[in-house]
Scaffold this motif. Structure first.
Motif, PDB file in Angstrom:
ATOM      1  N   THR A  53       4.520 -20.556   2.186  1.00  0.00           N
ATOM      2  CA  THR A  53       3.812 -20.472   3.475  1.00  0.00           C
ATOM      3  C   THR A  53       2.309 -20.630   3.335  1.00  0.00           C
ATOM      4  O   THR A  53       1.612 -20.823   4.328  1.00  0.00           O
ATOM      5  N   GLY A  54       1.805 -20.538   2.093  1.00  0.00           N
ATOM      6  CA  GLY A  54       0.368 -20.589   1.877  1.00  0.00           C
ATOM      7  C   GLY A  54      -0.347 -19.337   2.332  1.00  0.00           C
ATOM      8  O   GLY A  54      -1.565 -19.333   2.531  1.00  0.00           O
ATOM      9  N   ARG A  55       0.408 -18.246   2.465  1.00  0.00           N
ATOM     10  CA  ARG A  55      -0.181 -16.999   2.948  1.00  0.00           C
ATOM     11  C   ARG A  55      -0.218 -15.958   1.836  1.00  0.00           C
ATOM     12  O   ARG A  55       0.653 -15.909   0.980  1.00  0.00           O
ATOM     13  N   ALA A  56      -1.236 -15.128   1.896  1.00  0.00           N
ATOM     14  CA  ALA A  56      -1.374 -14.040   0.940  1.00  0.00           C
ATOM     15  C   ALA A  56      -0.772 -12.765   1.519  1.00  0.00           C
ATOM     16  O   ALA A  56      -0.730 -12.568   2.729  1.00  0.00           O
ATOM     17  N   VAL A  57      -0.298 -11.931   0.629  1.00  0.00           N
ATOM     18  CA  VAL A  57       0.214 -10.614   1.003  1.00  0.00           C
ATOM     19  C   VAL A  57      -0.861  -9.585   0.667  1.00  0.00           C
ATOM     20  O   VAL A  57      -1.293  -9.489  -0.487  1.00  0.00           O
ATOM     21  N   GLU A  58      -1.293  -8.819   1.667  1.00  0.00           N
ATOM     22  CA  GLU A  58      -2.349  -7.849   1.438  1.00  0.00           C
ATOM     23  C   GLU A  58      -1.773  -6.498   1.017  1.00  0.00           C
ATOM     24  O   GLU A  58      -0.683  -6.107   1.422  1.00  0.00           O
ATOM     25  N   PHE A  59      -2.526  -5.796   0.189  1.00  0.00           N
ATOM     26  CA  PHE A  59      -2.216  -4.396  -0.051  1.00  0.00           C
ATOM     27  C   PHE A  59      -2.359  -3.624   1.266  1.00  0.00           C
ATOM     28  O   PHE A  59      -3.124  -4.034   2.151  1.00  0.00           O
ATOM     29  N   PRO A  60      -1.663  -2.520   1.430  1.00  0.00           N
ATOM     30  CA  PRO A  60      -1.929  -1.656   2.594  1.00  0.00           C
ATOM     31  C   PRO A  60      -3.412  -1.297   2.629  1.00  0.00           C
ATOM     32  O   PRO A  60      -4.056  -1.175   1.577  1.00  0.00           O
ATOM     33  N   PRO A  61      -3.980  -1.126   3.801  1.00  0.00           N
ATOM     34  CA  PRO A  61      -5.426  -0.869   3.901  1.00  0.00           C
ATOM     35  C   PRO A  61      -5.908   0.268   3.010  1.00  0.00           C
ATOM     36  O   PRO A  61      -6.990   0.189   2.418  1.00  0.00           O
ATOM     37  N   GLU A  62      -5.105   1.321   2.875  1.00  0.00           N
ATOM     38  CA  GLU A  62      -5.540   2.463   2.078  1.00  0.00           C
ATOM     39  C   GLU A  62      -5.527   2.164   0.580  1.00  0.00           C
ATOM     40  O   GLU A  62      -6.114   2.922  -0.216  1.00  0.00           O
ATOM     41  N   GLU A  63      -4.882   1.074   0.168  1.00  0.00           N
ATOM     42  CA  GLU A  63      -4.840   0.711  -1.244  1.00  0.00           C
ATOM     43  C   GLU A  63      -5.842  -0.382  -1.596  1.00  0.00           C
ATOM     44  O   GLU A  63      -6.046  -0.682  -2.783  1.00  0.00           O
ATOM     45  N   GLN A  64      -6.455  -0.991  -0.595  1.00  0.00           N
ATOM     46  CA  GLN A  64      -7.491  -1.978  -0.868  1.00  0.00           C
ATOM     47  C   GLN A  64      -8.754  -1.266  -1.361  1.00  0.00           C
ATOM     48  O   GLN A  64      -9.004  -0.105  -1.030  1.00  0.00           O
ATOM     49  N   ILE A  65      -9.542  -1.952  -2.167  1.00  0.00           N
ATOM     50  CA  ILE A  65     -10.717  -1.350  -2.785  1.00  0.00           C
ATOM     51  C   ILE A  65     -11.952  -2.168  -2.424  1.00  0.00           C
ATOM     52  O   ILE A  65     -11.987  -3.384  -2.654  1.00  0.00           O
ATOM     53  N   ASP A  66     -12.952  -1.512  -1.866  1.00  0.00           N
ATOM     54  CA  ASP A  66     -14.186  -2.201  -1.507  1.00  0.00           C
ATOM     55  C   ASP A  66     -14.960  -2.631  -2.753  1.00  0.00           C
ATOM     56  O   ASP A  66     -14.937  -1.936  -3.788  1.00  0.00           O
TER      57      ASP A  66
END
Length: 354
Positions: A53-66
């Motif tokens: 699909t050419g799409r990325a799968v994101e981590f849940p917001p609480e697991e993303q790191i700034d």
């Protein structure tokens, strides 16, 4: 300076279709003053990539790191600068000669017709060797070395400029033969230790992972190896196969440590009372050895006057380098200024930034 920050933030959006990077850190200074230190976006955002699909799968917001100013990045080819500086140190000490054939130090390298390739050719990418070969396809390190020995130059040394990872891998082997020490130990003893670059090293330990920017979801056909999300390990396939320690890639660092390195070189080889290179040696980094190849200016290890990424900082003596993962450093001795840009532009996949 505000425009630099605005540009970094703009690339978090469609560029033109996908974000150019998930996040970035910018640090710029002149003299002893830090003029800009900022972070934008995420150090870790995506967990996977769906090629269908050419799409990325994101981590849940609480697991993303700034991203923060302290985020550690895989430097990719900025690692070449550290290898080059270690070679120049050995030039100073008389253990390596600039015009000596590399085979003087690593006799096996003479195979394949490389007997006339000198240390200078390797430092300035004029060896005539291919840009790259897939060493990671070999079963072990000894097989990788045999593959390197068998490489034949595609041009006579000194007759063409061709950027080559193989040149810096060869210089790693030269250093290791001359000093009797592995490259990562040399880096720690000769550069990062004396300059107190505490967040610069090969093979960062597992407890660094939350502070490291993720790179690519590595999977064929766009990558050479099927590793899933690469995070906390070197992205480059050949460096990974070499145990994470290679002359061309593998160093991790943060913007502040690179700023200290930049100031060290702009200071003539000294920082905080510690000297790692003589002023004469530093001058070799900013002197063009490739005048025969207009547009491909090169000091010992450093590219010179490359407008495509140095922009308004570019002068005949402006030195710098880029890295495949989205990293860049520029040093301008004419204005005593520097800029460090660290991004993860292969996160989630290298094709997005196209």
């Amino acid at each position: 300076l505000a425009e630099i920050t605005a540009v970094a933030e703009r690339y978090l959006g469609p560029s033109p279709t996908h974000p150019y990077w998930a996040g970035a850190v910018v640090l710029a200074g002149r003299g002893g003053t830090v003029a800009l230190e900022t972070a934008v976006g995420r150090a870790v955002r995506y967990s996977d990539y769906d090629a269908a699909t050419g799409r990325a799968v994101e981590f849940p917001p609480e697991e993303q790191i700034d991203a923060t100013p302290d985020t550690v990045y895989d430097l990719a080819s900025l690692s070449k600068l550290f290898t080059s500086l270690l070679v120049v140190q050995q030039l100073e000490r008389g253990r390596i000669e600039l015009e000596a054939p590399a085979a003087r130090y690593v006799p096996e390298f003479a195979q394949g017709g490389k007997q006339d390739v000198t240390v200078r050719h390797l430092l300035t990418h004029t060896s005539g060797m291919p840009a790259w070969i897939a060493l990671y396809r070999q079963p072990d390190r000894e097989a990788m070395l045999r593959a390197l020995w068998a490489v034949e130059p595609t041009d006579a040394p000194g007759t063409v400029y061709r950027y080559s990872d193989l040149s810096l891998i060869t210089l790693q082997l030269v250093l290791e033969r001359v000093t009797g020490k592995p490259l990562d130990v040399l880096l720690a003893e000769e550069l990062t230790g004396p300059l107190d670059l505490t967040r610069t090293r090969y093979n960062p330990p597992a407890d660094w992972r939350p502070r490291i920017a993720a790179t690519e979801v590595s999977r064929p056909p766009w990558a050479g190896l099927d590793r899933g999300l690469v995070w906390g390990e070197v992205h480059d396939e050949n460096a990974y196969a070499m145990g994470g320690v290679a002359g061309h890639a593998g160093v991790f660092s943060c913007a502040w440590d690179l700023a200290v390195l930049a100031r060290t070189l702009l200071n003539g080889g000294e920082y905080g009372g510690v000297r790692v290179l003589s002023e004469r040696s530093v001058e070799l980094l900013f002197s063009d050895f490739n005048t025969a190849f207009p547009g491909d200016g090169h000091g010992l290890g450093f590219e010179l006057n490359q407008h495509w990424y140095m922009g308004a900082m570019a002068t005949p003596r402006t030195a710098g380098h880029t890295g495949f993962t989205g990293t860049c450093i520029v040093l301008d001795p004419t204005t005593d200024s520097f800029l460090v840009l660290l991004g993860n532009s292969v996160h989630p996949v290298r094709t997005w930034r196209s």
